[in-house]
Write an enzyme that holds these catalytic residues in place. Structure first.
Site, PDB file in Angstrom:
ATOM      1  N   HIS A  24       0.844  -1.195   0.000  1.00 27.23           N
ATOM      2  CA  HIS A  24       0.000   0.000   0.000  1.00 27.23           C
ATOM      3  C   HIS A  24       0.882   1.250   0.000  1.00 27.23           C
ATOM      4  CE1 HIS A  24      -2.054  -3.336   2.005  1.00 27.23           C
ATOM      5  NE2 HIS A  24      -3.196  -2.822   1.578  1.00 27.23           N
ATOM      6  N   HIS A  63      -1.656  -0.964   7.150  1.00 29.69           N
ATOM      7  CA  HIS A  63      -1.340  -0.996   5.727  1.00 29.69           C
ATOM      8  C   HIS A  63      -0.315   0.080   5.339  1.00 29.69           C
ATOM      9  CE1 HIS A  63      -4.846   1.663   6.272  1.00 29.69           C
ATOM     10  NE2 HIS A  63      -4.260   2.416   5.372  1.00 29.69           N
ATOM     11  N   PRO A 112      -6.329  -5.802  12.324  1.00 30.37           N
ATOM     12  CA  PRO A 112      -7.483  -5.232  11.630  1.00 30.37           C
ATOM     13  C   PRO A 112      -7.714  -3.763  11.995  1.00 30.37           C
ATOM     14  CG  PRO A 112      -8.009  -7.377  12.564  1.00 30.37           C
ATOM     15  CD  PRO A 112      -6.674  -7.000  13.093  1.00 30.37           C
ATOM     16  N   LEU A 113      -8.230  -3.018  11.049  1.00 29.43           N
ATOM     17  CA  LEU A 113      -8.430  -1.588  11.244  1.00 29.43           C
ATOM     18  C   LEU A 113      -9.265  -1.285  12.496  1.00 29.43           C
ATOM     19  CD1 LEU A 113      -9.094  -0.354   7.599  1.00 29.43           C
ATOM     20  CD2 LEU A 113      -7.108   0.148   9.020  1.00 29.43           C
ATOM     21  N   HIS A 256      -3.987   3.113  -3.354  1.00 27.54           N
ATOM     22  CA  HIS A 256      -4.134   2.612  -1.984  1.00 27.54           C
ATOM     23  C   HIS A 256      -3.487   1.250  -1.794  1.00 27.54           C
ATOM     24  CE1 HIS A 256      -5.901   1.631   1.916  1.00 27.54           C
ATOM     25  NE2 HIS A 256      -6.228   0.461   1.396  1.00 27.54           N
ATOM     26  N   SER A 372     -22.031  -9.205  38.132  1.00 28.50           N
ATOM     27  CA  SER A 372     -22.321 -10.561  37.665  1.00 28.50           C
ATOM     28  C   SER A 372     -21.048 -11.367  37.434  1.00 28.50           C
ATOM     29  CB  SER A 372     -23.138 -10.515  36.371  1.00 28.50           C
ATOM     30  OG  SER A 372     -24.436 -10.018  36.613  1.00 28.50           O
ATOM     31  N   GLU A 396     -17.223  -4.230  24.608  1.00 29.55           N
ATOM     32  CA  GLU A 396     -16.394  -5.432  24.709  1.00 29.55           C
ATOM     33  C   GLU A 396     -15.170  -5.409  23.795  1.00 29.55           C
ATOM     34  OE1 GLU A 396     -20.545  -6.609  25.979  1.00 29.55           O
ATOM     35  OE2 GLU A 396     -19.670  -5.486  24.298  1.00 29.55           O
ATOM     36  N   HIS A 458     -28.142 -15.983  25.242  1.00 29.02           N
ATOM     37  CA  HIS A 458     -27.117 -15.773  26.253  1.00 29.02           C
ATOM     38  C   HIS A 458     -26.426 -17.067  26.673  1.00 29.02           C
ATOM     39  CE1 HIS A 458     -28.744 -11.795  26.386  1.00 29.02           C
ATOM     40  NE2 HIS A 458     -28.071 -11.439  27.454  1.00 29.02           N
TER      41      HIS A 458
END
Length: 635
Positions: A24, A63, A112-113, A256, A372, A396, A458
């Site tokens: 790239h 990249h 990953p982005l 790119h 919990s 998360e 769940h």
């Protein structure tokens, strides 16, 4: 000189991609001007990449490797010009995307982005925590900055929104994100799919936002200087042109993810006053200017080392040493009464608190589920005030990516927590932790159909199999409180991530007394019967079920808290635990197909769960003593 330095970076990146015929070039060329100015501000020592008080530079857009590797070479890290020429080749020092532990200077595998932005937030949080423990009003032992370079793709990924919202909430004034806003993605202009007001978004999240021409050296310099003195995280929107300096492909999405072509590069070099016949060319004066990073870095580190030796700072230095020590031998493990009933999420909470009391650098938090998950570190304060309970909110993916970085910062060991079924949201970060070997402890409670009334949405069914399939990732599903303690003892020694998959429902506490094997071998013999023709293998709550069934079947019982460790044992060890002369049957309230590696038959789940009280759900799917005995007798 700045222009010449930037053009050198541009052509190194273009030559790397061209020679590899892969990569790239556009982003690297577009950010070259920013990189030159940032080099003047960055506090780091290329000869000691692990110096604790260095600025961290996180490349969220992996990249842009042409830029990354060019800078590491030019600054003087352990990367050569030949490494640049070997870009993207098998076993080279310059992989397609930068990898932590593989190439000198890379702070973290961003992958990953979007994750890189969350990683940067994690580094900033770790720095803030350590600074709170060791700094005083008169002496700042930790005073570095976290810089992150990101692009349009990073900000389109949802994880960046999660992470940046938390950064603004925590007022992380040590975090500076430089956004390469070239308005180009692979398919074309960003307005094909994106039209949001980035400035407004970040201001709403509590950030200072500056907007500049990303090719104006004076504006870049002024914005970084201003950002360094801010009282909140800063986003610098740098409007750039992708493949800046190229010939016809400047500003084109075609630059790119593909080589520019030899003719295009040659014309670009001529336009900049470089010899088109020379590839991987670095003018001597340019290299000398970049290599000033070594002298500046060594001086800064010597001054820092001298600061640590000052008499008034002895207590602060001791606090830093205590954080760095991570002495787990001091942990006074909780004792659980044999025969009592205790959910493994409950016992795990006591274990976390015992570790935290002994190890000052042990901290963590949950994605809004601490009551919990039982992850509250009692009496240890809130992270926002320098305490050890981190409130991640319902984020998360960002949580896991943030904790990955916190664990790589240096003197900390950090856990994250959520329900097991929600591990789906953070799987990309768990994968990076495994790939990188990050000592991240994942706490995942509500481990099976035993979740009960919340129903199949769940109740994790395939999740055990998913993470057991992941290399270099160790999943523990303890059968009781004492096995949970032993699992933690093993996990703390691993140079890899670990996950604790824990029950909501109460489980009988057994004496940890293996007949053969141990938690460290992944499985151990719990019950041995003379003349047994059957061996039952189980984990978690199903171990009790196996023991009950074994009484009627005259069967051996094996508890297998860590499938991954069991797979690493040699044949002799495995056969000493699992008698090869018996019919082996695995029992697990999950899909459990991986158990066919060791078992002749598997009693597991072949559907999703159901909503109802836990006992009723277990009965519905055949996880009772009578149902198991009947099933085995029919085999």
């Amino acid at each position: 000189m700045r222009q010449k330095m930037a053009d050198t970076i541009r052509f190194l990146a273009a030559d790397m991609v061209q020679k590899a015929n892969s990569g790239h070039p556009g982003a690297a060329m577009g950010m070259a001007d920013i990189a030159v100015v940032l080099s003047e501000h960055l506090k780091h020592n290329p000869k000691d990449p692990k110096w604790l008080n260095r600025d961290r530079l996180i490349f969220s857009g992996g990249h842009a490797t042409g830029l990354i590797y060019s800078l590491y070479y030019l600054w003087g890290y352990d990367i050569s010009l030949d490494d640049l020429k070997n870009f993207r080749q098998l076993d080279s020092n310059t992989a397609g995307h930068p990898e932590y532990g593989h190439t000198d200077g890379v702070e973290i595998t961003t992958g990953p982005l979007g994750q890189g932005i969350a990683n940067a937030v994690g580094f900033a949080m770790a720095s803030k925590f350590v600074a709170h423990k060791v700094n005083s009003e008169t002496a700042k032992i930790i005073d570095h900055k976290i810089y992150c370079l990101c692009g349009d793709g990073d900000l389109q990924e949802g994880v960046s929104y999660e992470a940046c919202a938390l950064a603004g909430h925590l007022k992380l004034d040590n975090l500076i994100v430089i956004y390469d806003s070239n308005e180009i993605t692979i398919e074309g202009k960003t307005d094909l799919a994106w039209s949001e007001d980035v400035k407004g978004r970040f201001e709403a999240q509590g950030w200072m936002v500056l907007e500049i021409d990303g090719h104006d050296f004076e504006q870049i310099d002024a914005s970084i200087s201003l950002a360094k003195g801010a009282d909140k995280p800063v986003l610098i929107i740098a409007n750039t042109i992708i493949a800046k300096g190229a010939d016809k492909l400047e500003g084109s999405h075609k630059s790119h993810g593909a080589p520019l072509g030899e003719d295009e590069i040659a014309k670009a070099k001529i336009k900049a006053g470089f010899d088109p016949k020379l590839t991987f060319y670095v003018p001597e004066d340019v290299l000398a200017r970049f290599r000033c990073a070594i002298e500046r870095g060594e001086l800064a580190q010597k001054q820092w080392n001298h600061l640590l030796k000052q008499t008034p700072l002895l207590e602060q230095t001791k606090a830093l040493e205590a954080l760095l020590a991570q002495d787990y031998l001091k942990v006074q493990w909780p004792i659980f009464e044999v025969g009592s009933i205790c959910a493994t999420r409950e016992s795990n909470g006591k274990i976390l608190n015992a570790i935290a009391k002994a190890v000052p650098g042990f901290l963590g938090g949950s994605a809004d589920l601490a009551p919990s998950n039982k992850t509250e570190l009692e009496g240890m304060g809130e992270f926002v005030d320098g305490g050890r309970n981190i409130r991640f909110g319902i984020k998360e993916h960002a949580m896991a990516s943030i904790v990955n970085a916190m664990n790589l910062y240096g003197p900390l060991r950090v856990f994250s927590a959520t329900f097991f079924v929600f591990s789906d949201y953070l799987k990309p970060a768990a994968r990076i932790a495994a790939l990188t070997g990050i000592k991240h402890h994942f706490i995942w409670t509500h481990d099976s159909i035993g979740v009960g009334e919340d129903g199949p949405t769940h109740q994790p069914i395939e999740h055990l199999s998913q993470f057991r399939a992941m290399p270099n990732f160790y999943l523990f599903r303890p059968a009781d409180a004492n096995e949970n303690v032993e699992s933690w003892k093993v996990a703390l020694r691993l140079n890899a991530p670990s996950a604790f998959v824990l029950s909501r429902q109460g489980l009988k506490v057994r004496e940890y007394k293996p007949l053969v094997g141990s938690v460290s071998t992944g499985a151990y013999l719990v019950k041995k019967c003379n003349g047994a023709k059957i061996t039952l293998i189980a984990s978690g709550s199903e171990v009790d079920l196996a023991l009950e069934a074994a009484q009627e079947l005259n069967a051996n019982v094996v508890s297998a808290p860590c499938f991954d460790l069991l797979c690493e044992q040699d044949k002799a060890t495995i056969e000493s635990i699992i008698d090869p002369n018996t019919k082996v049957i695995a029992i697990e309230a999950a899909s459990a197909n991986e158990w066919y590696r060791f078992a002749d038959e598997v009693i597991g789940m072949d559907s999703f769960g159901a909503s109802g009280p836990a006992d009723a759900v277990f009965a519905k799917f055949g996880f009772t003593k009578d149902a198991i005995v009947q099933k085995i007798k029919s085999l």
